[in-house]
Design a protein around this motif. Structure first.
Motif, PDB file in Angstrom:
ATOM      1  N   THR A  47       0.803  -1.230   0.000  1.00  0.00           N
ATOM      2  CA  THR A  47       0.000   0.000   0.000  1.00  0.00           C
ATOM      3  C   THR A  47       0.836   1.281   0.000  1.00  0.00           C
ATOM      4  OG1 THR A  47      -0.112   0.039   2.410  1.00  0.00           O
ATOM      5  CG2 THR A  47      -1.893  -1.112   1.245  1.00  0.00           C
ATOM      6  N   TYR A  48       2.127   1.179   0.283  1.00  0.00           N
ATOM      7  CA  TYR A  48       3.003   2.349   0.386  1.00  0.00           C
ATOM      8  C   TYR A  48       2.465   3.366   1.388  1.00  0.00           C
ATOM      9  CZ  TYR A  48       6.021   0.860  -3.398  1.00  0.00           C
ATOM     10  OH  TYR A  48       6.924   0.171  -4.154  1.00  0.00           O
ATOM     11  N   ARG A  50      -0.552   3.983   2.235  1.00  0.00           N
ATOM     12  CA  ARG A  50      -1.909   4.471   1.967  1.00  0.00           C
ATOM     13  C   ARG A  50      -2.935   3.512   2.561  1.00  0.00           C
ATOM     14  NH1 ARG A  50       1.213   6.306  -1.990  1.00  0.00           N
ATOM     15  NH2 ARG A  50       0.939   8.406  -2.780  1.00  0.00           N
ATOM     16  N   ARG A  51      -4.180   3.913   2.485  1.00  0.00           N
ATOM     17  CA  ARG A  51      -5.273   3.122   3.040  1.00  0.00           C
ATOM     18  C   ARG A  51      -5.428   1.802   2.269  1.00  0.00           C
ATOM     19  NH1 ARG A  51     -11.237   4.284   1.888  1.00  0.00           N
ATOM     20  NH2 ARG A  51     -12.248   2.728   3.163  1.00  0.00           N
ATOM     21  N   ARG A  53      -7.365  -0.907   0.501  1.00  0.00           N
ATOM     22  CA  ARG A  53      -8.678  -0.971  -0.128  1.00  0.00           C
ATOM     23  C   ARG A  53      -9.008  -2.369  -0.641  1.00  0.00           C
ATOM     24  NH1 ARG A  53     -10.080   4.718  -2.686  1.00  0.00           N
ATOM     25  NH2 ARG A  53      -9.168   5.956  -1.035  1.00  0.00           N
ATOM     26  N   ALA A  67      -3.638  -0.773  -2.212  1.00  0.00           N
ATOM     27  CA  ALA A  67      -4.340   0.501  -2.076  1.00  0.00           C
ATOM     28  C   ALA A  67      -5.324   0.713  -3.222  1.00  0.00           C
ATOM     29  CB  ALA A  67      -3.335   1.648  -2.014  1.00  0.00           C
TER      30      ALA A  67
END
Length: 94
Positions: A47-48, A50-51, A53, A67
Motif C-alpha cells: 500500500t506504500y 496508503r489506506r 482498499r 491501495a
C-alpha cells in the motif's frame, strides 16, 4: 503457457494464477486474517502507507494488501484473461 501478471498499484505486480480471492478489508473476519498473517510473517503490504482498499489472498497462503479498489483489481484480472484468450485463439488460427 505464459505467466500472467496483474498490477496491484504503485508498480507492484502479482501473478494472476496465484490469486485465490480479492476482498474488501472492512469486515472483522478479514481484519483478523490480516492480523494473523502479520503475526505469521506472511503479510505483504503493497500500500506504500496508503489506506488498504483490497486484500488479495494467494494460493500460497500469503495475504497481500493493496491501495487499489477490489473492483479495479478484478477488472485488470479480467482484462488480462480476455486478452490472453484472444491471443490463444489467434495462435490456434495460425
Amino acid at each position: 503457457m505464459a505467466i500472467k501478471l496483474i498490477n496491484i498499484g504503485f508498480g507492484n505486480i502479482v501473478s494472476a494464477g496465484r490469486i485465490v480471492a480479492i476482498v474488501s478489508p472492512e469486515s472483522a473476519p478479514i481484519k483478523r486474517v490480516i492480523s494473523e498473517a502479520r503475526e505469521r510473517g506472511i503479510l505483504i503490504d503493497a500500500t506504500y502507507g496508503r489506506r488498504t482498499r483490497a486484500v488479495i489472498v494467494a494460493d500460497s497462503g500469503h495475504i497481500i494488501l493493496s491501495a487499489v479498489q477490489p473492483e479495479t483489481v478484478k477488472h485488470r484480472l479480467q482484462t488480462k484473461e480476455s486478452s490472453a484468450e484472444s491471443g490463444d485463439s489467434e495462435q490456434e488460427k495460425s
